[in-house]
Design a protein around this motif. Structure first.
Motif, PDB file in Angstrom:
ATOM      1  N   LEU A  29      -8.979  24.718  16.609  1.00  0.00           N
ATOM      2  CA  LEU A  29      -7.531  24.863  16.827  1.00  0.00           C
ATOM      3  C   LEU A  29      -6.933  23.535  17.259  1.00  0.00           C
ATOM      4  N   ASN A  30      -7.644  22.788  18.097  1.00  0.00           N
ATOM      5  CA  ASN A  30      -7.170  21.462  18.488  1.00  0.00           C
ATOM      6  C   ASN A  30      -7.026  20.559  17.266  1.00  0.00           C
ATOM      7  N   GLU A  31      -8.004  20.648  16.385  1.00  0.00           N
ATOM      8  CA  GLU A  31      -7.946  19.834  15.164  1.00  0.00           C
ATOM      9  C   GLU A  31      -6.725  20.202  14.329  1.00  0.00           C
ATOM     10  N   GLN A  32      -6.423  21.467  14.242  1.00  0.00           N
ATOM     11  CA  GLN A  32      -5.267  21.927  13.477  1.00  0.00           C
ATOM     12  C   GLN A  32      -3.974  21.447  14.122  1.00  0.00           C
ATOM     13  N   VAL A  33      -3.922  21.495  15.458  1.00  0.00           N
ATOM     14  CA  VAL A  33      -2.732  21.046  16.183  1.00  0.00           C
ATOM     15  C   VAL A  33      -2.522  19.548  15.996  1.00  0.00           C
ATOM     16  N   VAL A  34      -3.610  18.777  16.129  1.00  0.00           N
ATOM     17  CA  VAL A  34      -3.517  17.320  15.942  1.00  0.00           C
ATOM     18  C   VAL A  34      -3.040  16.988  14.530  1.00  0.00           C
ATOM     19  N   ALA A  35      -3.541  17.710  13.550  1.00  0.00           N
ATOM     20  CA  ALA A  35      -3.135  17.477  12.157  1.00  0.00           C
ATOM     21  C   ALA A  35      -1.652  17.772  11.974  1.00  0.00           C
ATOM     22  N   MET A  36      -1.157  18.826  12.629  1.00  0.00           N
ATOM     23  CA  MET A  36       0.261  19.147  12.537  1.00  0.00           C
ATOM     24  C   MET A  36       1.112  18.062  13.190  1.00  0.00           C
ATOM     25  N   PHE A  37       0.663  17.560  14.340  1.00  0.00           N
ATOM     26  CA  PHE A  37       1.397  16.477  15.008  1.00  0.00           C
ATOM     27  C   PHE A  37       1.533  15.273  14.078  1.00  0.00           C
ATOM     28  N   LYS A  38       0.460  14.958  13.356  1.00  0.00           N
ATOM     29  CA  LYS A  38       0.465  13.782  12.479  1.00  0.00           C
ATOM     30  C   LYS A  38       1.360  13.988  11.262  1.00  0.00           C
ATOM     31  N   THR A  39       1.195  15.126  10.591  1.00  0.00           N
ATOM     32  CA  THR A  39       1.904  15.345   9.322  1.00  0.00           C
ATOM     33  C   THR A  39       3.357  15.767   9.510  1.00  0.00           C
TER      34      THR A  39
END
Length: 226
Positions: free
Chosen positions: A110-120
């Motif tokens: 979930l952290n990985e998904q959140v970080v990816a959303m922050f970036k994109t």
């Protein structure tokens, strides 16, 4: 608790009638009976009034103590709410972040998904949450909200200040509030419109007549809405 003069007079009349009936059954001299009844009635009424006065004072004292307890409780609840909100200052809540239905949502994934959303979506590349978790029970037909905890206030604010970049998508980011403050927020939006109400650092504000107003409780909203 205060007895009116009318109530006292009604009580005296009732007492007099009762005493007269009792004496009438025992003595035949009406004049003597009348005098005796009046004296007895006066004494009984005085005793009753004195007792009622003492009761009234006790009730007033109890009501005052209850009010003091209610005020102290309100102060305590406010302090507890402030402490709880302070613990949430490092958090934000994400609505609409797609939830994987076939794979277990661990904190790491979930952290990985959140970080990816922050970036994109937000263009933020240097923020990694310390923790992320979804709220509520799993529902395959609905994406659960995500509460994100950050390392610092600065990282949290960096994300919150860029939330407008999500406009037009199904996602949006809000502050994590206590139950009390969330209820204030909902009520304020109902009264003043969602476009005039917002939160900042856990506080609820409204823009009314071009004036920024801090809404601390429901009483503030009620006074302004009058």
């Amino acid at each position: 608790m205060v007895f009116t003069e009318r109530q006292k007079n009604e009580l005296k009349t009732l007492t007099t009638d009762i005493v007269r009936d009792i004496v009438n059954s025992a003595i035949g001299d009406q004049k003597f009976i009348s005098t005796l009844v009046d004296k007895i009635s006066d004494q009984i009424t005085k005793r009753i009034n004195d007792t009622l006065q003492k009761i009234s004072i006790k009730v007033d004292n109890l009501e005052s103590k209850i009010k003091d307890v209610e005020n102290a409780n309100e102060v305590l609840m406010t302090k507890l709410d402030n402490l709880e909100q302070k613990s949430k200052l490092y958090q934000l809540r994400i609505h609409g972040l797609p939830e994987k239905k076939t794979k277990e949502n661990t904190t790491e994934t979930l952290n990985e998904q959140v970080v990816a959303m922050f970036k994109t979506k937000l263009g933020i590349t240097n923020v990694v949450p310390t923790n992320s978790y979804r709220i509520g029970q799993f529902n395959k037909n609905k994406d659960r909200n995500v509460v994100v905890t950050f390392n610092s206030i600065q990282q949290r604010n960096s994300v919150f200040q860029n939330k407008k970049k999500l406009k037009g998508s199904k996602m949006f980011i809000v502050e994590e509030l206590t139950k009390t403050r969330h209820e204030i927020l909902v009520l304020a939006k109902e009264k003043f419109g969602k476009n005039t109400v917002w939160t900042n650092d856990g506080r609820v504000y409204a823009n009314l007549n071009n004036k920024k107003i801090w809404l601390k409780n429901e009483e503030d909203i009620a006074k302004i809405a009058e």
